[in-house]
Design an enzyme around this catalytic site. Sequence first.
Site, PDB file in Angstrom:
ATOM      1  N   LYS A 199       0.341   6.088  -3.757  1.00 37.66           N
ATOM      2  CA  LYS A 199       0.769   5.887  -4.990  1.00 37.66           C
ATOM      3  C   LYS A 199       1.676   6.830  -5.505  1.00 37.66           C
ATOM      4  CE  LYS A 199      -1.426   2.061  -4.526  1.00 37.66           C
ATOM      5  NZ  LYS A 199      -2.979   1.581  -4.452  1.00 37.66           N
TER       6      LYS A 199
HETATM    7  C1  LIG Z   1      -4.021   0.628  -4.129  1.00 40.99           C
HETATM    8  C2  LIG Z   1      -4.428  -0.426  -5.063  1.00 40.99           C
HETATM    9  C3  LIG Z   1      -5.878  -0.610  -5.397  1.00 40.99           C
HETATM   10  C4  LIG Z   1      -6.779   0.115  -5.138  1.00 40.99           C
HETATM   11  O1  LIG Z   1      -6.737   1.647  -5.218  1.00 40.99           O
HETATM   12  P1  LIG Z   1      -7.857   2.661  -4.470  1.00 40.99           P
HETATM   13  O2  LIG Z   1      -7.476   3.938  -5.419  1.00 40.99           O
HETATM   14  O3  LIG Z   1      -7.432   2.636  -3.054  1.00 40.99           O
HETATM   15  O4  LIG Z   1      -9.094   2.166  -4.793  1.00 40.99           O
HETATM   16  C5  LIG Z   1      -6.028  -1.436  -6.557  1.00 40.99           C
HETATM   17  N1  LIG Z   1      -5.150  -2.313  -6.786  1.00 40.99           N
HETATM   18  C6  LIG Z   1      -3.815  -2.316  -6.442  1.00 40.99           C
HETATM   19  C7  LIG Z   1      -3.058  -3.456  -6.598  1.00 40.99           C
HETATM   20  C8  LIG Z   1      -3.282  -1.461  -5.249  1.00 40.99           C
HETATM   21  O5  LIG Z   1      -2.221  -1.406  -4.867  1.00 40.99           O
END
Ligand SMILES: *Cc1c(COP(=O)(O)O)cnc(C)c1O
Length: 412
Positions: A199
């Site tokens: 992210k």
């Molecule tokens: C990565 C992601 C999540 C989940 O994030 P985590 O921190 O791994 O729980 C949720 N929604 C979307 C659209 C994502 O790409």
Amino acid sequence: MDFKLNIPFHRPLIEKDDIAAVVETLESGWMTTGPAVKALEQEFAGYVGAKHGVAVNSCTAAMHLALAGLDIGAGHEVITSPYTFVATAEAIQYTGAKPVFADIREEDFNIDPCQISEILAKDRSNVRALLPVHIAGHPCDMRSLVKIARENDLSIVEDAAHCLEGWIYSPNHENSKTSGQAKIGTIGDATCFSFYATKNMTSGEGGMVATDSDDLAEKIRTLALHGMSRDAWKRYTAEGSWNYEIVTQGYKYNMPDILAALARVQLKKVPDMYARRRKYATLLREHLDDLDALIVPQECLNSVHAWHLFIVRLCLDKLTITRNQFIERLREHGIQTSVHFIPLHLQPYYRNKFNYRRGDFPVAEKVFDSVVSLPLYPAMTEEQITYLYDVVRETIEKHTVREKCFVPEEIA
Ligand SMILES: *Cc1c(COP(=O)(O)O)cnc(C)c1O
């Protein structure tokens, strides 16, 4: 291309200061939730412009607790889109509520407000909340969603896993902190961010709820640590004591200080990392925009894109190769890509549980069949970006169907 550069789909930008912060925490003697988490929560809330930040160990946990904190549970329904990562629907199901899918808009892959209205027109009695996902970092049409939520007395929890640095411009938005614009994190009842490895900022794993509600922030804080009435770290400091109360059934979702220390350093770099994403996205768009058989992502006039993902669409009717062959061609050139997302209603579990089939969400399916996510991240070099658009360009041009020219006889 007569040379080859290797471009992984993602590599996090971890520098000496990121590593030093983790080491310092390890040496401090306090590893789990403590002062670094507290500091991160305040800094993050300040950064997005929300009153509270509550740190947890993932965005999935953040969405679960935001919904639970809004008293959403068994017998309720939450509207989201099928075009997302499974975490979104999973979080709804953790509460006991049912995810109800609304199809997306073709232009930005985000939930279509008209589709939500259609669902609500049929039967709104169990619907309690909207869970829009800002796909790739392109903000949803929050103006319409806020209007729908108000008219139907629904909460809004945003999946902003992709959208740290997203903004919307909306002249009449009541929630706007500054005239006419609102940062993602300040609009819905709760906005959930992810610090997963890929992210826009990362602590390896981690998540954050941003909210303006004192009550909701307190509820989420309690739920995130066993339903305890006080933070564990306070119990062990001078002003604390051994005493605590379990006031509800909670979860083990707290973020450790080791990760918070890393997240704090990452947060400081978000403006610079985002500037690099933005610059690279602009370069890719400029160099690929004129291709007939490729659609590059656009930024709406009334929003700012967070550029988490760079999702291109292939015009398959204008190409002699399939999407998967295109992915293979790029791989042969050392470029790793990905596909975001396989619509959830096509996944065996959701298909079987809710009786979905292909055809139920035609826009999500059509988009899925033709998309490819190109690598885009601040650890890339400009040389890699140039190589990337050169290879994509060459591959698309080489496989574009040539229109048969009609040549009048007198010229031939
Ligand atoms: C990565 C992601 C999540 C989940 O994030 P985590 O921190 O791994 O729980 C949720 N929604 C979307 C659209 C994502 O790409």
